[in-house]
Design a protein around this motif. Structure first.
Motif, PDB file in Angstrom:
ATOM      1  N   ALA A 100     -42.540  78.197 -71.030  1.00  0.00           N
ATOM      2  CA  ALA A 100     -41.579  77.226 -71.194  1.00  0.00           C
ATOM      3  C   ALA A 100     -41.899  75.851 -70.194  1.00  0.00           C
ATOM      4  O   ALA A 100     -40.997  75.614 -69.124  1.00  0.00           O
ATOM      5  CB  ALA A 100     -40.203  77.789 -71.036  1.00  0.00           C
ATOM      6  N   GLY A 101     -43.220  75.283 -70.364  1.00  0.00           N
ATOM      7  CA  GLY A 101     -43.330  73.994 -69.591  1.00  0.00           C
ATOM      8  C   GLY A 101     -42.483  73.158 -69.656  1.00  0.00           C
ATOM      9  O   GLY A 101     -41.708  72.682 -70.441  1.00  0.00           O
ATOM     10  N   PRO A 102     -42.587  71.974 -68.510  1.00  0.00           N
ATOM     11  CA  PRO A 102     -41.646  70.792 -68.471  1.00  0.00           C
ATOM     12  C   PRO A 102     -42.050  69.929 -69.583  1.00  0.00           C
ATOM     13  O   PRO A 102     -43.361  69.556 -69.965  1.00  0.00           O
ATOM     14  CB  PRO A 102     -42.087  70.372 -67.032  1.00  0.00           C
ATOM     15  N   PRO A 103     -41.148  69.280 -70.443  1.00  0.00           N
ATOM     16  CA  PRO A 103     -41.531  68.708 -71.576  1.00  0.00           C
ATOM     17  C   PRO A 103     -41.815  67.299 -71.052  1.00  0.00           C
ATOM     18  O   PRO A 103     -41.528  66.650 -69.892  1.00  0.00           O
ATOM     19  CB  PRO A 103     -40.108  68.322 -72.086  1.00  0.00           C
ATOM     20  N   GLY A 104     -42.782  66.351 -71.840  1.00  0.00           N
ATOM     21  CA  GLY A 104     -43.011  65.265 -71.788  1.00  0.00           C
ATOM     22  C   GLY A 104     -44.361  64.839 -70.804  1.00  0.00           C
ATOM     23  O   GLY A 104     -44.628  63.700 -70.462  1.00  0.00           O
ATOM     24  N   VAL A 105     -44.836  65.789 -70.384  1.00  0.00           N
ATOM     25  CA  VAL A 105     -46.017  65.879 -69.252  1.00  0.00           C
ATOM     26  C   VAL A 105     -47.210  65.751 -70.399  1.00  0.00           C
ATOM     27  O   VAL A 105     -47.765  66.729 -71.181  1.00  0.00           O
ATOM     28  CB  VAL A 105     -46.211  67.006 -68.441  1.00  0.00           C
ATOM     29  N   THR A 106     -48.007  64.755 -70.152  1.00  0.00           N
ATOM     30  CA  THR A 106     -49.253  64.601 -71.017  1.00  0.00           C
ATOM     31  C   THR A 106     -50.402  64.420 -70.232  1.00  0.00           C
ATOM     32  O   THR A 106     -51.385  64.570 -70.604  1.00  0.00           O
ATOM     33  CB  THR A 106     -48.998  63.237 -71.713  1.00  0.00           C
ATOM     34  N   SER A 107     -50.519  64.327 -68.876  1.00  0.00           N
ATOM     35  CA  SER A 107     -51.700  64.146 -67.956  1.00  0.00           C
ATOM     36  C   SER A 107     -51.409  64.761 -66.767  1.00  0.00           C
ATOM     37  O   SER A 107     -50.158  64.664 -66.364  1.00  0.00           O
ATOM     38  CB  SER A 107     -52.166  62.783 -68.001  1.00  0.00           C
ATOM     39  N   VAL A 108     -52.232  65.180 -65.774  1.00  0.00           N
ATOM     40  CA  VAL A 108     -52.184  65.807 -64.684  1.00  0.00           C
ATOM     41  C   VAL A 108     -53.248  65.580 -63.868  1.00  0.00           C
ATOM     42  O   VAL A 108     -54.330  65.001 -64.238  1.00  0.00           O
ATOM     43  CB  VAL A 108     -51.999  67.426 -64.713  1.00  0.00           C
ATOM     44  N   PRO A 109     -53.098  65.357 -62.475  1.00  0.00           N
ATOM     45  CA  PRO A 109     -54.265  65.171 -61.498  1.00  0.00           C
ATOM     46  C   PRO A 109     -55.218  66.148 -61.539  1.00  0.00           C
ATOM     47  O   PRO A 109     -54.703  67.254 -61.371  1.00  0.00           O
ATOM     48  CB  PRO A 109     -53.332  64.805 -60.220  1.00  0.00           C
ATOM     49  N   LEU A 110     -56.533  65.990 -61.241  1.00  0.00           N
ATOM     50  CA  LEU A 110     -57.695  66.894 -61.068  1.00  0.00           C
ATOM     51  C   LEU A 110     -58.213  66.292 -59.828  1.00  0.00           C
ATOM     52  O   LEU A 110     -58.888  65.314 -59.535  1.00  0.00           O
ATOM     53  CB  LEU A 110     -58.375  67.143 -62.227  1.00  0.00           C
ATOM     54  N   ASP A 111     -58.454  67.315 -58.856  1.00  0.00           N
ATOM     55  CA  ASP A 111     -59.344  67.107 -57.642  1.00  0.00           C
ATOM     56  C   ASP A 111     -60.543  67.753 -57.702  1.00  0.00           C
ATOM     57  O   ASP A 111     -60.694  68.837 -57.870  1.00  0.00           O
ATOM     58  CB  ASP A 111     -58.545  67.517 -56.529  1.00  0.00           C
TER      59      ASP A 111
ATOM     60  N   ASP B 152     -69.177  71.070 -51.855  1.00  0.00           N
ATOM     61  CA  ASP B 152     -69.214  71.873 -50.490  1.00  0.00           C
ATOM     62  C   ASP B 152     -68.107  71.571 -49.612  1.00  0.00           C
ATOM     63  O   ASP B 152     -68.402  71.202 -48.503  1.00  0.00           O
ATOM     64  CB  ASP B 152     -70.344  71.311 -50.109  1.00  0.00           C
ATOM     65  N   GLY B 153     -66.773  71.638 -49.888  1.00  0.00           N
ATOM     66  CA  GLY B 153     -65.592  71.320 -49.121  1.00  0.00           C
ATOM     67  C   GLY B 153     -65.525  70.145 -48.571  1.00  0.00           C
ATOM     68  O   GLY B 153     -64.423  69.954 -47.562  1.00  0.00           O
ATOM     69  N   ASP B 154     -66.205  69.090 -49.002  1.00  0.00           N
ATOM     70  CA  ASP B 154     -66.087  67.586 -48.768  1.00  0.00           C
ATOM     71  C   ASP B 154     -64.593  67.165 -49.183  1.00  0.00           C
ATOM     72  O   ASP B 154     -63.871  67.959 -49.988  1.00  0.00           O
ATOM     73  CB  ASP B 154     -67.067  66.796 -48.971  1.00  0.00           C
ATOM     74  N   GLU B 155     -64.277  66.099 -48.820  1.00  0.00           N
ATOM     75  CA  GLU B 155     -62.961  65.473 -49.232  1.00  0.00           C
ATOM     76  C   GLU B 155     -63.112  65.192 -50.828  1.00  0.00           C
ATOM     77  O   GLU B 155     -63.931  64.579 -51.261  1.00  0.00           O
ATOM     78  CB  GLU B 155     -63.061  63.967 -48.618  1.00  0.00           C
ATOM     79  N   PRO B 156     -62.067  65.641 -51.398  1.00  0.00           N
ATOM     80  CA  PRO B 156     -62.259  65.761 -52.825  1.00  0.00           C
ATOM     81  C   PRO B 156     -61.803  64.390 -53.458  1.00  0.00           C
ATOM     82  O   PRO B 156     -61.116  63.399 -52.707  1.00  0.00           O
ATOM     83  CB  PRO B 156     -60.736  66.480 -53.317  1.00  0.00           C
ATOM     84  N   ARG B 157     -62.270  64.141 -54.508  1.00  0.00           N
ATOM     85  CA  ARG B 157     -61.996  62.738 -55.445  1.00  0.00           C
ATOM     86  C   ARG B 157     -61.171  63.474 -56.498  1.00  0.00           C
ATOM     87  O   ARG B 157     -61.106  64.185 -57.170  1.00  0.00           O
ATOM     88  CB  ARG B 157     -63.326  62.301 -55.973  1.00  0.00           C
ATOM     89  N   ARG B 158     -59.981  62.367 -56.779  1.00  0.00           N
ATOM     90  CA  ARG B 158     -59.093  62.772 -57.727  1.00  0.00           C
ATOM     91  C   ARG B 158     -59.095  61.998 -59.020  1.00  0.00           C
ATOM     92  O   ARG B 158     -59.321  60.869 -58.966  1.00  0.00           O
ATOM     93  CB  ARG B 158     -57.548  62.455 -57.005  1.00  0.00           C
ATOM     94  N   PHE B 159     -58.793  62.576 -60.121  1.00  0.00           N
ATOM     95  CA  PHE B 159     -58.856  62.092 -61.426  1.00  0.00           C
ATOM     96  C   PHE B 159     -57.786  62.317 -62.237  1.00  0.00           C
ATOM     97  O   PHE B 159     -57.112  63.472 -61.895  1.00  0.00           O
ATOM     98  CB  PHE B 159     -60.156  62.662 -62.273  1.00  0.00           C
ATOM     99  N   GLU B 160     -57.233  61.617 -63.279  1.00  0.00           N
ATOM    100  CA  GLU B 160     -56.255  62.118 -63.998  1.00  0.00           C
ATOM    101  C   GLU B 160     -56.761  62.227 -65.397  1.00  0.00           C
ATOM    102  O   GLU B 160     -57.601  61.805 -65.919  1.00  0.00           O
ATOM    103  CB  GLU B 160     -55.233  60.670 -64.288  1.00  0.00           C
ATOM    104  N   VAL B 161     -56.481  63.437 -65.832  1.00  0.00           N
ATOM    105  CA  VAL B 161     -57.021  64.164 -67.248  1.00  0.00           C
ATOM    106  C   VAL B 161     -55.699  64.422 -68.050  1.00  0.00           C
ATOM    107  O   VAL B 161     -54.875  64.522 -67.535  1.00  0.00           O
ATOM    108  CB  VAL B 161     -57.824  65.539 -66.895  1.00  0.00           C
ATOM    109  N   ALA B 162     -55.911  64.530 -69.235  1.00  0.00           N
ATOM    110  CA  ALA B 162     -55.142  65.005 -70.281  1.00  0.00           C
ATOM    111  C   ALA B 162     -54.607  66.381 -70.184  1.00  0.00           C
ATOM    112  O   ALA B 162     -55.681  67.123 -70.012  1.00  0.00           O
ATOM    113  CB  ALA B 162     -55.844  64.770 -71.885  1.00  0.00           C
TER     114      ALA B 162
END
Length: 684
Positions: free
Chosen positions: A204-215, A219-229
């Motif tokens: 029963a996931g939250p309604p209306g969510v179409t995209s989420v962040p992806l880090d 090798d443990g470095d600072e992550p880069r963030r993207f928005e994915v479907a």
């Protein structure tokens, strides 16, 4: 006491049946002929047939046995989510109390932990082992307390009684899951590798969510963030940054209300390998070692070799026009100016300056080294002369200066004290080995060290093999042109192939051949941490667990320059290692633990088994159901209740038997009946 009538035939039943048929035929003949004693003869025949069947009156002294109900408690990792563990324990205690309050009933509680080696929930395997220890005739029911997510449904044992599932899920449960579908174990450096990734909401996931962040972190470095479907397959193109192990971490942040964030992260470890090694071999004066170098490099299918050699030096005057020496001109400018950066390694084998390669070409190679390239100098007598390649741009990068002396005498190369710790030469010569282990070389160029490390020595402990770092690149100087003697097996030869292989890998900056390096090798939840150092001692190893706890351990020197530590990781995830100025990361456990691939409670996998035993599925959130007795074959579940099947098992303490037609009685009855029939017929 229980009394029964049993038969123990004295003859095969088929033969007794044949005798019965003959008896019937004889009686029919007697009746047809009007014999008045046929009835007595029939009774005599029946007594004989009855005696042959061996009737026995048996009495048994039986003691009733209790029924056994098995309660299987799922204690796997997925059962630790939310309040599932507490719900399971409470329900198990309640069911045990209710069952033991019934007459003639025993309870067996079976606890199922996580299977080793990421095996998931092996519930049916544990149930089969428990049932094998109990009489099948006493098992009255099986009750499973679980989320229904098991990984061995195909190993379910035959069930003689109803099976029920009381699942621990709730109607509002939901979870977000990140899944990597195709992660390669190896990838070629410089080439694009594609990975498929999906993030989905289950339950029963939250309604209306179409995209989420992806880090994404490497090798443990600072992550880069993207928005994915959300819910769509994502194709990720990646290029590995370096050779050796690359640890990629993909994470989507935990959302409020989801069951767990354990499946929001996936660790992928990919080994970066070189496709082909591009080598430029520059040969000067021809000598036996030239062919050895060429054959050695050409024998490796992973090496692309370009061989630049001087077959006709400028001072040679034979009257042949230059245009007739070859069909096409050798692309000297293209190699040494335009495409020199394309080579992984350049080898100068007994090359001396003759004006063929202008200083601008050599200076370009010097810059190539300072920018990260690698050059190996195999020196001969020419290196000590006035035309030495050392005199010019290379003076800034070569780690030793020639003294102009050439030593012409036999000697056996030795690994220096520093060389025993250096990864290029460590282990080539055993500790305490004598100089006679390897074949002799006959010539050495005397040099004076100006920089770098001496890892092998020759005549009078003079430097023979020197290694140095210049800018971002590497330089090696072999102060002899007699290494080919090892390849020919002279006086037993030596480790020429292994030495040159290590040299090439060190010059190409392979992590395992770095002088100062830290890395780890994982086996399940255990890691072996390896530290390379030229120092005699190293500091304590700092281990940061996935939960953030910092642990310090001392490392043990297992061989010169190599320190190791074996550590069992308590968690699955990314571990950060730090020792002195060296850092490394390693992932322990699977990329995505199987216990968290599916976390929403479901009876789908167990439904065929439950339906086959007339059992039922109930949610513990609705309360612990009552227990009723049902007959075999009847529905064993209903609204608010589940059923068990009484087995009426018993233990036989004693057995007594009494023949109903003993021999003496049979003889007496048969004789009397035959005599009666004879007398009856005689009166007639």
């Amino acid at each position: 006491m229980t009394a029964t009538l049993i038969f123990d035939p004295l003859l095969p039943v088929l033969l007794i049946a044949v005798l019965g048929g003959l008896l019937a035929a004889g009686l029919a003949l007697a009746i047809w002929r009007g014999l008045s004693g046929w009835a007595f003869r029939a009774l005599a025949g029946l007594v004989i047939l009855g005696a042959l069947m061996g009737p026995v009156y048996q009495q048994e002294d039986r003691a009733p046995l209790s029924d056994i109900v098995m309660i299987v408690e799922d204690e796997s990792a997925s059962q630790g989510l939310a309040d599932r563990a507490a719900m399971t324990a409470s329900a198990a205690d309640t069911l045990e109390a209710r069952l033991e309050a019934r007459d003639n009933t025993e309870v067996r509680r079976i606890r199922v932990p996580d299977a080793p080696d990421n095996g998931g929930t092996q519930m049916m395997t544990e149930l089969a082992q428990a049932m094998a220890e109990e009489p099948q005739g006493r098992i009255a029911g099986v009750i499973l307390l679980s989320d229904g997510r098991l990984h061995d449904a195909d190993r379910a044992p035959p069930l003689p009684a109803p099976m029920h599932l009381l699942h621990t899920g709730r109607a509002g449960d939901w979870d977000r899951r990140l899944r990597i579908e195709n992660a390669p174990a190896f990838a070629i450096l410089g080439e694009e590798v594609r990975m498929t990734l999906t993030i989905t909401d289950e339950g029963a996931g939250p309604p209306g969510v179409t995209s989420v962040p992806l880090d994404i972190s490497v090798d443990g470095d600072e992550p880069r963030r993207f928005e994915v479907a959300l819910g769509q397959t994502i194709d990720l193109p990646l290029i590995l940054p370096h050779g050796g192990r690359n640890v990629l971490q993909f994470t989507t942040p935990a959302a409020e209300g989801e069951l767990t964030d354990r499946n929001n992260t996936a660790l992928v470890q990919i080994n970066g390998v070189r496709d082909r090694l591009s080598v430029l071999l520059v040969s000067g004066q021809p000598h036996p070692g030239t062919r050895t170098w060429r054959n050695l490099l050409k024998s490796d299918s992973s090496v692309d070799l370009v061989h630049f050699t001087i077959l006709r030096p400028p001072e040679k005057q034979d009257g042949v026009p230059v245009r007739e020496l070859s069909l096409i001109a050798f692309p000297t400018r293209e190699l040494f100016l335009e495409k020199v950066d394309d080579f992984d390694l350049i080898i100068f084998d007994r090359y001396r300056r003759r004006g063929i390669l202008p200083s601008i070409y050599l200076d370009n190679i010097r810059q190539y080294v300072e920018n990260g390239g690698a050059v190996l100098f195999a020196a001969g007598p020419d290196f000590a002369g006035a035309e030495s390649i050392y005199r010019g741009p290379f003076e800034q990068i070569v780690p030793a200066r020639p003294t102009a002396r050439v030593v012409e005498e036999g000697y056996r190369p030795r690994v220096s004290d520093l060389g025993r710790r250096h990864p290029v030469t460590a282990g080539l010569q055993a500790e305490g080995a004598e100089a006679g282990d390897w074949g002799r070389w006959m010539r050495q160029i005397e040099v004076s060290q100006t920089s770098g490390d001496v890892v092998m020595s020759g005549v009078g402990d003079r430097p023979l093999l020197l290694l140095d770092r210049v800018g971002e690149g590497r330089v090696a100087l072999l102060a002899s042109d007699h290494a080919w003697l090892w390849g020919r097996g002279f006086e037993g030869g030596g480790p020429q192939l292994e030495l040159l292989r290590r040299l090439a890998h060190w010059m190409m900056k392979e992590p395992e051949l770095e002088e100062e390096a830290l890395w780890a090798e994982a086996t399940g939840q255990q890691m072996r941490v390896i530290r390379r150092s030229l120092d005699d001692r190293v500091g304590a190893l700092s281990i940061t667990t996935p939960s953030g706890e910092v642990i310090e351990r001392e490392m043990t020197e297992v061989s010169p320059g190599r320190f190791e530590l074996v550590y069992d990781g308590p968690e699955i995830g990314l571990y950060r290692l730090e020792n002195d100025d060296q850092n490394a990361v390693i992932g322990l456990g699977p990329a995505a633990p199987v216990e968290f691939e599916q976390t929403i409670a479901s009876a789908e996998a167990l439904q065929p088994l439950i339906s086959g035993t007339n059992g039922g599925v109930r949610a513990l959130a609705d309360g612990v159901p009552g227990i009723r007795e049902v007959r075999t074959g009847r529905p064993a579940a209903g609204r608010g209740w589940i059923g068990i099947t009484p087995r009426d098992a018993y233990e036989t303490r004693s057995v007594s038997q009494m023949p109903l037609l003993p021999a003496w009685l049979t003889l007496l009855l048969v004789s009397g009946l035959i005599l009666s029939g004879w007398l009856r017929e005689g009166r007639r």
